[in-house]
Design an enzyme around this catalytic site. Structure first.
Site, PDB file in Angstrom:
ATOM      1  CE  LYS A 185      -3.616  -2.759   0.867  1.00  0.00           C
ATOM      2  NZ  LYS A 185      -4.595  -3.192  -0.126  1.00  0.00           N
TER       3      LYS A 185
HETATM    4  C1  PLP Z   1      -5.671  -4.269   0.726  1.00  0.00           C
HETATM    5  C2  PLP Z   1      -7.113  -3.998   0.805  1.00  0.00           C
HETATM    6  C3  PLP Z   1      -7.886  -4.401   1.907  1.00  0.00           C
HETATM    7  C4  PLP Z   1      -7.408  -5.348   2.970  1.00  0.00           C
HETATM    8  O1  PLP Z   1      -6.276  -5.005   3.633  1.00  0.00           O
HETATM    9  P1  PLP Z   1      -5.436  -6.157   4.397  1.00  0.00           P
HETATM   10  O2  PLP Z   1      -4.498  -5.375   5.237  1.00  0.00           O
HETATM   11  O3  PLP Z   1      -4.781  -6.986   3.364  1.00  0.00           O
HETATM   12  O4  PLP Z   1      -6.406  -6.937   5.237  1.00  0.00           O
HETATM   13  C5  PLP Z   1      -9.207  -3.984   1.970  1.00  0.00           C
HETATM   14  N1  PLP Z   1      -9.758  -3.242   0.990  1.00  0.00           N
HETATM   15  C6  PLP Z   1      -9.052  -2.865  -0.102  1.00  0.00           C
HETATM   16  C7  PLP Z   1      -9.716  -2.021  -1.125  1.00  0.00           C
HETATM   17  C8  PLP Z   1      -7.711  -3.239  -0.238  1.00  0.00           C
HETATM   18  O5  PLP Z   1      -7.036  -2.870  -1.327  1.00  0.00           O
END
Ligand code: PLP
Length: 363
Positions: A185
């Site tokens: 991210k």
């Molecule tokens: C990455 C992501 C999540 C989940 O995050 P995690 O930390 O992997 O549980 C939820 N929503 C969206 C849109 C994402 O891109």
């Protein structure tokens, strides 16, 4: 080879500081819910000009705990975009609620505000918006609809750290902003991590309980909680990267601007719009011959990804949970979207090269 993403290169500028933190951490010997988590929560809240932030284990849990805070009844309905990553829908299902999918606007890839009213029933309790690919949803009309129908608004900000709509940061519009710090991210930890920003002191206290076995005071459990704490070491790492979030986003925006300028009109590019400060978690294009294009790029040593290859309505896991399975806008996106390299680890020269190669593609 131009990789789609390289976490090793991406985190290299922070390496010395990360090592220093690890060594401090070992000296201190405090591993769970310590000073680093508390300090990161404060700093992440401050970044958003908000008062309350609670660190949790990951982005999925951030969404689940935000929903849990609302005290909805089983079977209550939550509106969610039909083209989101499955986590958003899973959070709703894990809370015993019913996801009601609403199609996105093809120009923004985000939930179409005009399509929301038709999806509202007497059971609707919340809208879960997703700021997909790093661009905020059109929050003005969404907040108005939510107010008119007294719905809670939960923002899935997993792809939108630092993104803005009309100058206001993602995560600060609704009742809750749920974040993931999954390593890829825009603000990524070195493992799993997440956080929830909220508006009220009451929700803040409840979130703190929920993430830690429902306990406010050690061994006194007031609610049915979870073990979903933000890891102390990840919080320490995130504190090193948070001051660089804007710089990371600016770099991605610079790369996106190159694609926008260089790519020819056979590719559908993300639109530029002054109301939106897009942080390009993902830089995607649409092309009718997406699979052929992906192979062509691979043959030219350029790695790409697809976000996402399987639409929620086509997921086996969701076959008993959706009201219907006909979402043509979402299906169209899933068939033609391609994500191009656009990370903090890429140089402008690399992106110009990718764009030049793309322009050589003839279907
Ligand atoms: C990455 C992501 C999540 C989940 O995050 P995690 O930390 O992997 O549980 C939820 N929503 C969206 C849109 C994402 O891109």
């Amino acid at each position: 080879m131009i990789p789609y993403e390289s976490l090793k290169i991406l985190n290299r500028p922070f390496e010395e500081k990360l090592k220093g933190k690890l060594s401090d951490f070992l000296d201190k010997g405090w591993y769970i819910l310590g000073e680093e988590v508390a300090a990161f929560e404060k700093e992440f809240a401050l970044y958003h000009d908000e008062q309350y932030c609670v660190g949790v284990a990951n982005g999925l849990d951030a969404l689940i705990l935000a929903l849990k805070c609302c005290g909805f009844k089983p079977g209550d309905e939550v509106i969610v975009p039909s083209n989101t990553y499955i986590a958003t829908i899973l959070a709703i299902i894990h809370c015993g609620l019913t996801p009601v999918l609403v199609e996105p606007d093809l120009r923004t890839y985000n939930i179409d505000p005009l399509a929301i009213p038709d999806a509202i029933s007497s059971k609707t309790v919340a809208i879960m918006v997703v700021h997909l690919y790093g661009q905020c949803c059109e929050m003005d009309p969404i907040m108005e609809i939510a107010k008119d129908h007294q719905l809670k608004v939960i923002e899935d900000c997993a792809q939108a750290h630092g993104a803005k709509y009309k100058g206001k940061l993602a995560g600060t519009f609704g009742d809750f902003g749920a974040f993931s710090f999954y390593p890829t991210k825009n603000l990524g930890a070195l493992g799993d991590a997440g956080a929830v920003i909220c508006k009220s002191e009451e929700d803040y206290q409840k979130l703190r309980q929920l993430r830690n076995y429902g306990s406010e005071k050690k061994y006194h459990n007031g609610v049915i909680g979870y073990n979903s704490r933000l890891d102390e070491l990840q919080a320490a790492f995130l504190r090193i990267k948070l001051p660089h979030l804007d710089e990371i986003n600016q770099h991605k925006r610079k790369l996106a601007a190159i694609y926008f300028e260089v790519l020819n009109d056979s590719f559908v590019k993300p639109k530029l719009d002054e109301d939106y400060y897009n942080v390009y978690h993902i830089y995607n294009i649409l092309h009718p011959e997406r699979d052929k294009l992906k192979e062509f790029l691979a043959a030219h040593q350029i790695a790409t990804e697809i976000h996402y290859p399987v639409a929620p309505q086509d997921q086996v896991a969701l076959k008993d949970y959706l009201q219907h399975f006909d979402y043509p806008v979402s299906a169209n996106i899933h068939q033609s979207t391609l994500s191009l390299p656009c990370s903090f680890a890429h140089t402008e020269a690399e992106i110009r090269h990718v764009a030049d190669i793309l322009n050589q593609f003839s279907s």
